[in-house]
Design a protein around this motif. Structure first.
Motif, PDB file in Angstrom:
ATOM      1  N   ILE A 166      -2.568  -5.673  -9.607  1.00  0.00           N
ATOM      2  CA  ILE A 166      -3.412  -4.427  -9.213  1.00  0.00           C
ATOM      3  C   ILE A 166      -4.166  -4.778  -8.451  1.00  0.00           C
ATOM      4  N   GLY A 167      -5.215  -5.550  -8.604  1.00  0.00           N
ATOM      5  CA  GLY A 167      -6.254  -5.995  -7.385  1.00  0.00           C
ATOM      6  C   GLY A 167      -5.775  -6.746  -6.167  1.00  0.00           C
ATOM      7  N   ALA A 220      -3.976  -3.619  -4.511  1.00  0.00           N
ATOM      8  CA  ALA A 220      -5.098  -2.992  -3.804  1.00  0.00           C
ATOM      9  C   ALA A 220      -5.613  -3.599  -2.392  1.00  0.00           C
ATOM     10  N   GLY A 221      -5.982  -4.988  -2.724  1.00  0.00           N
ATOM     11  CA  GLY A 221      -6.496  -5.485  -1.532  1.00  0.00           C
ATOM     12  C   GLY A 221      -5.514  -5.564  -0.493  1.00  0.00           C
ATOM     13  N   ASP A 228      -3.328  -3.163   0.323  1.00  0.00           N
ATOM     14  CA  ASP A 228      -3.421  -1.925   1.012  1.00  0.00           C
ATOM     15  C   ASP A 228      -4.702  -1.769   1.806  1.00  0.00           C
ATOM     16  N   GLU A 229      -5.879  -2.083   1.266  1.00  0.00           N
ATOM     17  CA  GLU A 229      -7.388  -1.921   1.668  1.00  0.00           C
ATOM     18  C   GLU A 229      -7.188  -2.774   3.017  1.00  0.00           C
ATOM     19  N   LEU A 256     -12.913   1.620  -3.313  1.00  0.00           N
ATOM     20  CA  LEU A 256     -11.721   0.973  -3.758  1.00  0.00           C
ATOM     21  C   LEU A 256     -11.662  -0.594  -3.549  1.00  0.00           C
ATOM     22  N   HIS A 257     -12.105  -1.076  -2.437  1.00  0.00           N
ATOM     23  CA  HIS A 257     -12.500  -2.650  -2.362  1.00  0.00           C
ATOM     24  C   HIS A 257     -13.239  -3.369  -3.539  1.00  0.00           C
ATOM     25  N   GLU A 294     -10.996  -3.272  -6.702  1.00  0.00           N
ATOM     26  CA  GLU A 294     -10.087  -4.197  -6.511  1.00  0.00           C
ATOM     27  C   GLU A 294     -10.629  -5.720  -6.800  1.00  0.00           C
ATOM     28  N   LEU A 351      -9.447  -8.487  -9.725  1.00  0.00           N
ATOM     29  CA  LEU A 351      -9.134  -9.850  -9.200  1.00  0.00           C
ATOM     30  C   LEU A 351      -9.855 -10.780 -10.121  1.00  0.00           C
ATOM     31  N   PHE A 409       0.758  -0.414  -9.430  1.00  0.00           N
ATOM     32  CA  PHE A 409      -0.417   0.154  -8.122  1.00  0.00           C
ATOM     33  C   PHE A 409       0.365   0.762  -7.066  1.00  0.00           C
ATOM     34  N   ASP A 434      -0.154   4.782  -6.167  1.00  0.00           N
ATOM     35  CA  ASP A 434      -0.729   5.211  -5.050  1.00  0.00           C
ATOM     36  C   ASP A 434       0.118   6.138  -4.153  1.00  0.00           C
TER      37      ASP A 434
END
Length: 152
Positions: free
Chosen positions: A23-24, A27-28, A30-31, A59-60, A63, A67, A99, A103
């Protein structure tokens, strides 16, 4: 629990720790890629640019917490000799795909926090986003199933 000890590992905790990392990591990606490098959107695009940047920062931060927590749990399992690597990998793919799917469906379509990209037609981007989520989930499910058969 006895079955986990018999096989020398903790499958459920390995799967969960891997999922946090997945997930982390997603998300990273994506970010970094879509929010920062390509600047296609912010996590929350329905307000001012400053609010968009703030939402990206939150969000960061989330994430990074996932992690770090995931890697700490993996390290703890490894230190105890109970890490099940294939289960951790399965969890990583399941977490990343979960994730991505959440999203794409919830954030993009249901809540409309942002779109992948503000272009027409949008459907090729949505289709690619959801397809990549399903591919990651399928890989994770395959890894989890193979491990379950081998140690079931």
């Amino acid at each position: 629990m006895a079955q986990q000890r018999q096989h020398g590992g903790n499958r459920r905790r390995s799967l969960g720790a891997g999922a946090l990392v997945g997930i982390g990591l997603m998300a990273g990606i994506d970010e970094i890629v879509f929010h920062q490098i390509l600047a296609w959107h912010h996590f929350y695009d329905r307000a001012t640019p400053a609010i968009g940047l703030l939402s990206d920062g939150l969000l960061h931060a989330a994430e990074l917490v996932m992690l770090v927590a995931g890697f700490f749990l993996l390290n703890e399992l490894r230190g105890r000799g109970t890490l099940v690597p294939r289960a951790a990998w399965a969890g990583g793919f399941l977490g990343a795909g979960g994730f991505q799917l959440f999203d794409g469906v919830v954030n993009h379509k249901i809540l409309r926090l942002h779109q992948i990209r503000y272009v027409e037609p949008l459907w090729p981007y949505d289709l690619t986003w959801i397809a990549s989520a399903l591919l990651l989930l399928a890989i994770g499910a395959l890894l989890a199933r193979r491990h379950g058969r081998a140690h079931g």
